[in-house]
Design an enzyme around this catalytic site. Structure first.
Site, PDB file in Angstrom:
ATOM      1  N   ALA A  98      28.608 -69.570 -42.232  1.00  0.00           N
ATOM      2  CA  ALA A  98      27.310 -69.045 -42.673  1.00  0.00           C
ATOM      3  C   ALA A  98      26.127 -69.880 -42.212  1.00  0.00           C
ATOM      4  O   ALA A  98      24.976 -69.478 -42.422  1.00  0.00           O
ATOM      5  CB  ALA A  98      27.303 -68.941 -44.203  1.00  0.00           C
ATOM      6  N   HIS A 147      36.833 -71.826 -50.578  1.00  0.00           N
ATOM      7  CA  HIS A 147      35.454 -71.430 -50.303  1.00  0.00           C
ATOM      8  C   HIS A 147      34.888 -70.571 -51.430  1.00  0.00           C
ATOM      9  O   HIS A 147      35.588 -69.700 -51.956  1.00  0.00           O
ATOM     10  CB  HIS A 147      35.370 -70.640 -48.992  1.00  0.00           C
ATOM     11  CG  HIS A 147      35.586 -71.471 -47.775  1.00  0.00           C
ATOM     12  ND1 HIS A 147      34.558 -72.158 -47.152  1.00  0.00           N
ATOM     13  CD2 HIS A 147      36.712 -71.757 -47.071  1.00  0.00           C
ATOM     14  CE1 HIS A 147      35.049 -72.817 -46.110  1.00  0.00           C
ATOM     15  NE2 HIS A 147      36.342 -72.596 -46.041  1.00  0.00           N
ATOM     16  N   PHE A 172      35.864 -63.270 -48.363  1.00  0.00           N
ATOM     17  CA  PHE A 172      35.263 -63.037 -47.050  1.00  0.00           C
ATOM     18  C   PHE A 172      34.792 -64.377 -46.494  1.00  0.00           C
ATOM     19  O   PHE A 172      33.993 -65.074 -47.118  1.00  0.00           O
ATOM     20  CB  PHE A 172      34.078 -62.079 -47.162  1.00  0.00           C
ATOM     21  CG  PHE A 172      33.291 -61.930 -45.877  1.00  0.00           C
ATOM     22  CD1 PHE A 172      33.858 -61.306 -44.770  1.00  0.00           C
ATOM     23  CD2 PHE A 172      32.001 -62.420 -45.771  1.00  0.00           C
ATOM     24  CE1 PHE A 172      33.146 -61.175 -43.581  1.00  0.00           C
ATOM     25  CE2 PHE A 172      31.280 -62.282 -44.593  1.00  0.00           C
ATOM     26  CZ  PHE A 172      31.859 -61.664 -43.501  1.00  0.00           C
ATOM     27  N   ILE A 195      33.105 -66.638 -43.427  1.00  0.00           N
ATOM     28  CA  ILE A 195      32.246 -66.623 -42.253  1.00  0.00           C
ATOM     29  C   ILE A 195      31.535 -67.963 -42.176  1.00  0.00           C
ATOM     30  O   ILE A 195      31.219 -68.568 -43.203  1.00  0.00           O
ATOM     31  CB  ILE A 195      31.219 -65.468 -42.329  1.00  0.00           C
ATOM     32  CG1 ILE A 195      30.407 -65.366 -41.033  1.00  0.00           C
ATOM     33  CG2 ILE A 195      30.299 -65.628 -43.531  1.00  0.00           C
ATOM     34  CD1 ILE A 195      29.519 -64.133 -40.961  1.00  0.00           C
ATOM     35  N   GLU A 203      25.419 -75.037 -46.017  1.00  0.00           N
ATOM     36  CA  GLU A 203      25.760 -74.020 -45.025  1.00  0.00           C
ATOM     37  C   GLU A 203      25.241 -72.643 -45.413  1.00  0.00           C
ATOM     38  O   GLU A 203      24.931 -71.818 -44.557  1.00  0.00           O
ATOM     39  CB  GLU A 203      27.291 -73.984 -44.846  1.00  0.00           C
ATOM     40  CG  GLU A 203      27.839 -75.221 -44.154  1.00  0.00           C
ATOM     41  CD  GLU A 203      29.285 -75.533 -44.521  1.00  0.00           C
ATOM     42  OE1 GLU A 203      29.774 -76.610 -44.129  1.00  0.00           O
ATOM     43  OE2 GLU A 203      29.920 -74.710 -45.223  1.00  0.00           O
TER      44      GLU A 203
END
Length: 334
Positions: A117, A59, A113, A115, A82
């Protein structure tokens, strides 16, 4: 669907080679639900710590343009989509702050990090990053794995949508396929115009029927790193005299049972309520008999209260429980 997806397709959904290999060998999948069930089992039960870290490393940092270096890469293009809301709502100062906090996060935890998104603004993501930063590494590692699964489910849905459309067009002759493509573009534009006109007129857009109950949950035993099976689950809705239970009186009369179940080997609760299109807005409570599952733990039971508003009645609410003997957490999933 009949066509067998390749390993590279699943690798675009989740950057773990082990995950992609297992998904390829488990296929072909008849539908998206079957693929997601397999994906969850593989991700949480067959991919090891190194595989999780490999997926995390695939990512880009939140706030960066993921397709700048690899414009033709499917995963990068999906990641760009995203993050589109975050990038569109970011300012130069918020991007810099995101970059600074990402660096602090990496230094503490050793991975990016992570998430889901999609649909989140830059300020929402930054607030979540700051909220999660004080977590212990083992807790944050588990949360990151859960977020990775959310991203994987979104991408599997995109992958299946692409495959279905391609299969549909490939079975037609060139003239019919071209006509169909044109019709699809008109349908998409027309759907957007219809939704816009209905919204401006105060009407509720027509929603397609659900394929699963509108409220679902699952339980993950964080201490063991595996799904929690055999936990009794109850779903209730507040129908008391007050519009909502008052703080400090959450357990008084007024709750009406919607359904109950027991988590299966994958930690999922099964059907907790009827298959309805529109939810009744209001306060809901999911309770878990954690004391029976873990008698030596700190929590005899866990109850999670949440509110569904009028504007959200067509949405799906997945409210999982991440449990250990002395802590628990939850979030709104998809």
């Amino acid at each position: 669907m009949d066509s067998k997806m390749e390993e590279k397709d699943f690798l675009a959904c989740c950057g773990s080679k082990k995950f992609a290999e297992e998904m390829t060998s488990s296929g072909p999948f008849a539908n998206l639900d079957q693929a997601i069930d397999a994906a969850r089992d593989i991700w949480f039960n067959k991919v090891d710590v190194n595989g999780w870290l490999e997926a995390f490393a695939a990512h880009p940092q939140i706030g960066q343009n993921p397709s700048a270096k690899h414009p033709s890469d499917t995963s990068a293009q999906w990641s760009k989509g995203e993050q589109s809301t975050a990038l569109q709502t970011a300012t130069d100062s918020s991007l810099q702050e995101l970059s600074d906090w990402n660096a602090r996060y990496w230094k503490k935890f050793g991975f990016v990090f992570l998430i889901c998104a999609s649909g989140r603004t830059a300020s929402e993501i930054l607030a979540e990053l700051k909220r999660r930063y004080p977590n212990r590494p083992i807790v944050e590692f588990e949360i990151a794995a859960q977020e990775q699964m959310k991203v994987t489910e979104l991408r599997l849905a995109k992958l299946f949508s692409t495959q279905v459309k391609a299969a549909s067009i490939s079975t037609q002759n060139p003239e019919t396929a071209a006509k169909k493509a044109g019709e699809d573009r008109v349908s998409i534009i027309g759907a957007h115009l219809t939704a816009t006109s209905e919204a401006s007129a105060g009407k509720t857009p027509q929603i397609s029927p659900r394929t699963r109950p509108p409220i679902t949950t699952h339980v993950l035993d964080v201490a063991r790193g595996s799904p929690a099976a055999g936990i009794e689950v109850r779903l209730e809705m507040w129908k008391g005299n007050q519009p909502r239970p008052l703080f400090g009186q959450e357990d008084e009369g007024g709750w009406v049972l919607e359904g109950s179940s027991i988590t299966d080997k994958d930690g999922r609760s099964g059907q907790l309520m009827s298959m309805i299109d529109a939810l009744n807005p209001g306060i809901y409570k999911i309770s878990f008999n954690t004391g029976k599952y873990c008698p030596s733990g700190f929590f005899p039971y866990v109850s999670i209260l949440f509110e569904i508003k009028e504007s959200q009645k067509w949405e799906h609410f997945h409210v999982p429980l991440l449990l250990s003997p002395f802590s628990f957490s939850t979030y709104r999933g998809s």
